[in-house]
Design a protein around this motif. Structure first.
Motif, mmCIF file in Angstrom:
data_model
loop_
_atom_site.group_PDB
_atom_site.id
_atom_site.type_symbol
_atom_site.label_atom_id
_atom_site.label_comp_id
_atom_site.label_asym_id
_atom_site.label_seq_id
_atom_site.Cartn_x
_atom_site.Cartn_y
_atom_site.Cartn_z
ATOM 1 N N MET A 100 2.725 5.057 -3.546
ATOM 2 C CA MET A 100 3.227 4.098 -2.579
ATOM 3 C C MET A 100 2.052 3.407 -1.924
ATOM 4 N N ASP A 101 2.278 2.262 -1.404
ATOM 5 C CA ASP A 101 1.255 1.518 -0.678
ATOM 6 C C ASP A 101 1.288 1.998 0.767
ATOM 7 N N ILE A 102 0.384 2.924 1.088
ATOM 8 C CA ILE A 102 0.402 3.569 2.403
ATOM 9 C C ILE A 102 0.211 2.563 3.539
ATOM 10 N N GLU A 103 -0.610 1.544 3.305
ATOM 11 C CA GLU A 103 -0.821 0.545 4.353
ATOM 12 C C GLU A 103 0.448 -0.236 4.652
ATOM 13 N N GLU A 104 1.216 -0.528 3.614
ATOM 14 C CA GLU A 104 2.475 -1.264 3.810
ATOM 15 C C GLU A 104 3.487 -0.384 4.548
ATOM 16 N N VAL A 105 3.568 0.880 4.190
ATOM 17 C CA VAL A 105 4.488 1.796 4.873
ATOM 18 C C VAL A 105 4.085 1.932 6.338
ATOM 19 N N GLU A 106 2.787 2.078 6.589
ATOM 20 C CA GLU A 106 2.314 2.163 7.971
ATOM 21 C C GLU A 106 2.663 0.904 8.750
ATOM 22 N N ARG A 107 2.508 -0.255 8.106
ATOM 23 C CA ARG A 107 2.822 -1.517 8.773
ATOM 24 C C ARG A 107 4.300 -1.588 9.141
ATOM 25 N N ILE A 108 5.151 -1.170 8.213
ATOM 26 C CA ILE A 108 6.594 -1.201 8.468
ATOM 27 C C ILE A 108 6.964 -0.236 9.591
ATOM 28 N N LEU A 109 6.399 0.969 9.544
ATOM 29 C CA LEU A 109 6.676 1.940 10.607
ATOM 30 C C LEU A 109 6.135 1.452 11.943
ATOM 31 N N ALA A 110 4.944 0.880 11.922
ATOM 32 C CA ALA A 110 4.338 0.377 13.164
ATOM 33 C C ALA A 110 5.195 -0.727 13.774
ATOM 34 N N LYS A 111 5.816 -1.526 12.920
ATOM 35 C CA LYS A 111 6.657 -2.622 13.414
ATOM 36 C C LYS A 111 7.822 -2.083 14.249
ATOM 37 N N GLN A 112 8.302 -0.901 13.891
ATOM 38 C CA GLN A 112 9.398 -0.296 14.644
ATOM 39 C C GLN A 112 8.982 0.036 16.082
ATOM 40 N N TYR A 113 7.693 0.300 16.286
ATOM 41 C CA TYR A 113 7.194 0.688 17.598
ATOM 42 C C TYR A 113 6.483 -0.455 18.321
ATOM 43 N N HIS A 170 -5.274 9.897 -2.299
ATOM 44 C CA HIS A 170 -5.717 8.508 -2.366
ATOM 45 C C HIS A 170 -6.432 8.298 -3.697
ATOM 46 N N LEU A 171 -5.870 7.453 -4.513
ATOM 47 C CA LEU A 171 -6.424 7.176 -5.831
ATOM 48 C C LEU A 171 -7.127 5.828 -5.818
ATOM 49 N N GLY A 172 -8.269 5.778 -6.444
ATOM 50 C CA GLY A 172 -8.985 4.513 -6.560
ATOM 51 C C GLY A 172 -8.319 3.610 -7.580
ATOM 52 N N LEU A 173 -8.623 2.346 -7.497
ATOM 53 C CA LEU A 173 -8.082 1.379 -8.454
ATOM 54 C C LEU A 173 -8.953 1.363 -9.700
ATOM 55 N N PRO A 174 -8.356 1.155 -10.858
ATOM 56 C CA PRO A 174 -9.154 1.098 -12.095
ATOM 57 C C PRO A 174 -10.042 -0.145 -12.116
ATOM 58 N N ASP A 175 -11.213 0.014 -12.719
ATOM 59 C CA ASP A 175 -12.112 -1.130 -12.824
ATOM 60 C C ASP A 175 -11.607 -2.079 -13.914
ATOM 61 N N MET A 176 -12.278 -3.212 -14.049
ATOM 62 C CA MET A 176 -11.820 -4.248 -14.986
ATOM 63 C C MET A 176 -11.768 -3.737 -16.423
ATOM 64 N N SER A 177 -12.724 -2.921 -16.844
ATOM 65 C CA SER A 177 -12.717 -2.457 -18.235
ATOM 66 C C SER A 177 -11.481 -1.600 -18.527
ATOM 67 N N LEU A 178 -11.065 -0.772 -17.601
ATOM 68 C CA LEU A 178 -9.848 0.030 -17.815
ATOM 69 C C LEU A 178 -8.598 -0.840 -17.802
ATOM 70 N N ARG A 179 -8.582 -1.828 -16.929
ATOM 71 C CA ARG A 179 -7.423 -2.732 -16.882
ATOM 72 C C ARG A 179 -7.315 -3.529 -18.176
ATOM 73 N N LEU A 180 -8.449 -3.984 -18.699
ATOM 74 C CA LEU A 180 -8.445 -4.723 -19.965
ATOM 75 C C LEU A 180 -7.973 -3.832 -21.112
#
Length: 98
Positions: free
Chosen positions: A1-14, A40-50
């Protein structure tokens, strides 16, 4: 899940009861109470995405077109950073099938 988005949504409630920093802190505590094992997982670099994108393209379009698309993807960096986003795009839109 996108933890920052969940935090933003929860924060909006308060939002009317607290300042933004306090809201994010409370949102994080609330989220940690629900999801106790957070990794917390890192994002794959460009070579892995390719590499992942190549697997999706192979068998769908001709080999020389695969190389051309991968070359453009590398040059313009249009492949999303999350493999699931690539897979969802491929599965729902079928941009390489006629």
């Amino acid at each position: 899940m996108d933890i920052e988005e969940v935090e933003r949504i929860l924060a909006k409630q308060y939002q009317q009861q607290m300042k933004m920093d306090e809201m994010k802190g409370h949102a994080r505590l609330y989220l940690e109470k629900i999801c106790q094992d957070i990794f917390h997982l890192g994002l794959p670099d460009m070579s892995l995405r390719l590499k992942f994108f190549r697997k999706l393209l192979e068998g769908r379009i001709e080999k020389e077109h695969v190389e051309m698309v991968l070359s453009l993807a590398k040059e313009y960096e249009f492949i999303p950073p999350i493999p699931r986003s690539i897979k969802i795009l491929e599965r729902h839109h079928h941009p390489f099938e006629q």
